[in-house]
Design a protein around this motif. Structure first.
Motif, mmCIF file in Angstrom:
data_model
loop_
_atom_site.group_PDB
_atom_site.id
_atom_site.type_symbol
_atom_site.label_atom_id
_atom_site.label_comp_id
_atom_site.label_asym_id
_atom_site.label_seq_id
_atom_site.Cartn_x
_atom_site.Cartn_y
_atom_site.Cartn_z
ATOM 1 N N LEU A 39 -10.123 0.738 5.676
ATOM 2 C CA LEU A 39 -8.880 1.171 6.783
ATOM 3 C C LEU A 39 -7.955 -0.261 7.162
ATOM 4 O O LEU A 39 -6.804 -1.065 7.266
ATOM 5 N N ALA A 40 -9.351 -1.886 6.971
ATOM 6 C CA ALA A 40 -8.786 -2.865 7.136
ATOM 7 C C ALA A 40 -8.178 -3.693 5.989
ATOM 8 O O ALA A 40 -6.613 -4.376 6.128
ATOM 9 N N ILE A 41 -8.811 -2.685 4.144
ATOM 10 C CA ILE A 41 -7.844 -4.047 3.895
ATOM 11 C C ILE A 41 -6.555 -3.887 3.518
ATOM 12 O O ILE A 41 -5.097 -4.119 3.256
ATOM 13 N N ALA A 42 -6.366 -1.928 3.712
ATOM 14 C CA ALA A 42 -4.597 -1.061 3.447
ATOM 15 C C ALA A 42 -4.196 -1.514 4.493
ATOM 16 O O ALA A 42 -3.013 -1.376 4.588
ATOM 17 N N LEU A 43 -4.335 -1.829 5.513
ATOM 18 C CA LEU A 43 -3.485 -1.989 6.495
ATOM 19 C C LEU A 43 -2.779 -3.826 6.299
ATOM 20 O O LEU A 43 -1.925 -4.137 6.726
ATOM 21 N N ALA A 44 -3.891 -4.278 5.736
ATOM 22 C CA ALA A 44 -4.091 -6.229 5.583
ATOM 23 C C ALA A 44 -3.109 -5.984 4.025
ATOM 24 O O ALA A 44 -2.452 -6.961 4.626
ATOM 25 N N ARG A 45 -3.707 -5.240 3.291
ATOM 26 C CA ARG A 45 -3.162 -6.305 1.885
ATOM 27 C C ARG A 45 -2.745 -4.843 1.401
ATOM 28 O O ARG A 45 -3.394 -4.041 0.458
ATOM 29 N N PRO A 46 -1.446 -3.470 2.085
ATOM 30 C CA PRO A 46 -1.356 -2.114 1.668
ATOM 31 C C PRO A 46 -1.249 -2.076 0.169
ATOM 32 O O PRO A 46 -0.307 -3.164 -0.872
ATOM 33 N N GLY A 47 -1.402 -0.704 -0.984
ATOM 34 C CA GLY A 47 -1.897 -0.886 -2.301
ATOM 35 C C GLY A 47 -2.495 -1.832 -3.075
ATOM 36 O O GLY A 47 -2.161 -1.253 -4.195
ATOM 37 N N ARG A 247 -12.233 5.034 -0.618
ATOM 38 C CA ARG A 247 -11.634 5.547 -0.896
ATOM 39 C C ARG A 247 -10.329 6.846 0.287
ATOM 40 O O ARG A 247 -9.331 5.938 0.459
ATOM 41 N N VAL A 248 -11.211 7.238 1.177
ATOM 42 C CA VAL A 248 -10.335 7.830 2.353
ATOM 43 C C VAL A 248 -10.108 6.267 3.441
ATOM 44 O O VAL A 248 -9.031 6.444 3.517
ATOM 45 N N GLY A 249 -10.822 5.211 3.863
ATOM 46 C CA GLY A 249 -10.339 4.212 3.675
ATOM 47 C C GLY A 249 -8.884 3.683 3.348
ATOM 48 O O GLY A 249 -7.322 3.244 4.275
ATOM 49 N N LEU A 250 -8.903 3.049 1.856
ATOM 50 C CA LEU A 250 -7.996 2.990 1.213
ATOM 51 C C LEU A 250 -5.975 3.108 1.411
ATOM 52 O O LEU A 250 -5.451 2.502 1.124
ATOM 53 N N SER A 251 -6.485 4.679 1.423
ATOM 54 C CA SER A 251 -5.555 5.707 1.970
ATOM 55 C C SER A 251 -4.636 5.972 2.980
ATOM 56 O O SER A 251 -4.059 6.120 3.108
ATOM 57 N N PHE A 252 -5.191 4.784 4.416
ATOM 58 C CA PHE A 252 -4.663 4.455 5.703
ATOM 59 C C PHE A 252 -3.563 4.030 5.528
ATOM 60 O O PHE A 252 -3.163 3.195 4.505
ATOM 61 N N THR A 253 -2.070 4.286 6.317
ATOM 62 C CA THR A 253 -1.068 3.717 6.339
ATOM 63 C C THR A 253 -0.603 2.827 7.763
ATOM 64 O O THR A 253 -0.986 4.193 8.444
ATOM 65 N N VAL A 254 0.187 2.304 7.767
ATOM 66 C CA VAL A 254 0.686 2.337 9.489
ATOM 67 C C VAL A 254 1.043 3.846 10.376
ATOM 68 O O VAL A 254 0.701 3.891 11.508
ATOM 69 N N GLY A 255 1.952 3.873 9.685
ATOM 70 C CA GLY A 255 2.182 5.752 10.284
ATOM 71 C C GLY A 255 0.644 6.879 10.737
ATOM 72 O O GLY A 255 0.995 7.098 11.719
ATOM 73 N N THR A 256 0.077 6.802 9.825
ATOM 74 C CA THR A 256 -1.403 7.727 9.651
ATOM 75 C C THR A 256 -2.225 6.806 11.273
ATOM 76 O O THR A 256 -2.591 7.497 12.119
ATOM 77 N N VAL A 257 -2.118 5.700 11.369
ATOM 78 C CA VAL A 257 -2.653 5.002 12.743
ATOM 79 C C VAL A 257 -2.396 5.421 13.508
ATOM 80 O O VAL A 257 -3.269 5.901 14.530
ATOM 81 N N LYS A 258 -1.311 5.462 13.331
ATOM 82 C CA LYS A 258 -0.340 5.360 14.694
ATOM 83 C C LYS A 258 -0.307 6.726 15.291
ATOM 84 O O LYS A 258 -0.349 7.405 16.381
#
Length: 364
Positions: A39-47, A247-258
């Motif tokens: 999750l942290a990586i997905a939000l800091a460096r998406p994709g 795998r689940v954590g890396l698929s998060f986005t800012v919209g999902t967190v909101k």
């Protein structure tokens, strides 16, 4: 080189987080730690990073073998005279979970598969591993599952102290385990069961078959005595669960967190309902089996198996009975969840068709 450094950092963060969470008694600690790292990586460096599909399928297959290895003939013998009440209570737990999911689907932005799988009480790691294949949002399913586990872990010791006071004397048992590296034969058996089961699941085109078929295959071999004292090596087991969490954590986005922020209170409300309802099921189980109310209460908690066993051991409860009920429920939940979701979706589609005028159906 940078990519290699990223994976080394992920491994280090997952191990450190898993060890920390394990010391405070959180079940599936490495899966949860890897999810947070992802999750942290997905939000800091998406994709930037992802777990390849073939690696994810391998992790699912190993997770299935791990779940299947839980089944033991000793545990089944412990339920020999109580199988019907236990089966009915397990089915009632599934029904209550689906009811909570239905309420969430109607009152929040969650779609029905995500809401239903997120509220399934038991087998969190298996449910998260298969949720994507069932058309659910595995990010939200993971959030709901581990929020429930966390609540159970925190409140179970409090519930024991408030409801039962001092511990009683009872027969205990332990859960078989393997060392970090395990036995070389267990590595070979795990690889063979995971690969063979996954291949069968893919060839048969079974929904979530990559996880379910290895689980069933392993369970049958363990129960029939073909595999005696078999256990998936802890290193392999935790690596597989960590890859699923990552795998689940890396698929998060800012919209999902909101969206998670808006879902927390409704989900907590449904978890509270499940806790109260589970205590009611415990009373039924205590009235229809030789188990005490304390044993039945610990056997019907909606998740948190390892934390519950730690509490049960400290309270002098009948851990053999608790392990048997909790383990069978986990297997039942993982097996029945795909069927329940498909049935729910087919009923929803049928209702929609019945509400559509014949003329509109003809045009489509």
């Amino acid at each position: 080189m940078r990519r290699l450094g990223s994976w080394v950092g992920i491994a280090a963060g997952t191990v450190a987080g898993g060890l920390l969470l394990d010391t405070i008694g959180l079940p599936s600690s490495y899966l949860f730690a890897a999810l947070v790292v992802g999750l942290a990586i997905a939000l800091a460096r998406p994709g930037e990073l992802d777990v390849p599909q073939h690696v994810f399928r391998g992790a699912q297959a190993v997770a299935g073998v791990s779940l299947g290895a839980y089944l033991e003939s000793d545990a089944l013998r412990a339920l020999a005279s109580s199988w019907l009440p236990v089966a009915l209570v397990s089915l009632a737990t599934l029904g209550l979970s689906l009811l909570c999911g239905e309420v969430l689907a109607r009152t929040t932005p969650l779609d029905p598969p995500t809401a239903a799988l997120g509220m399934i009480a038991g087998g969190a790691s298996g449910i998260v591993g298969m949720s994507g294949e069932l058309g659910a949002d595995d990010r939200l399913v993971a959030f709901m599952q581990y929020l429930r586990v966390l609540v159970v872990v925190l409140l179970t010791p409090v519930g024991i102290a408030v409801l039962f006071g001092s511990p009683h004397e009872a027969g205990g048992a332990h859960v078989p385990s393997t060392g970090t590296f395990g036995d070389p034969l267990d590595w070979l058996l795990t690889a063979a069961l995971a690969a063979g089961g996954a291949l069968l699941g893919l060839r048969a085109r079974i929904t979530a078959g990559v996880l379910l078929v290895p689980m069933l295959l392993t369970g049958v071999l363990v129960l029939t005595g073909v595999l005696d004292d078999f256990a998936v090596p802890a290193l392999l087991n935790q690596t597989a669960f960590s890859l699923i969490g990552l795998r689940v954590g890396l698929s998060f986005t800012v919209g999902t967190v909101k969206l998670l922020g808006r879902l927390t209170l409704p989900v907590l409300g449904m978890i509270g309902f499940l806790l109260v309802a589970s205590f009611g099921l415990a009373a039924v189980l205590a009235a229809t089996t030789p188990a005490t109310l304390l044993d039945a209460y610990l056997a019907t908690t909606p998740g948190g198996l390892y934390a519950v066993l730690a509490v049960a051991f400290g309270a002098g409860a009948n851990t053999t009975f608790i392990v048997a009920v909790q383990t069978l429920r986990v297997i039942a939940m993982v097996l029945l969840a795909p069927l329940a979701v498909r049935l729910m979706l087919s009923r929803r589609d049928a209702r929609r068709r019945s509400r559509t005028p014949p003329s509109a159906r003809a045009r489509t």
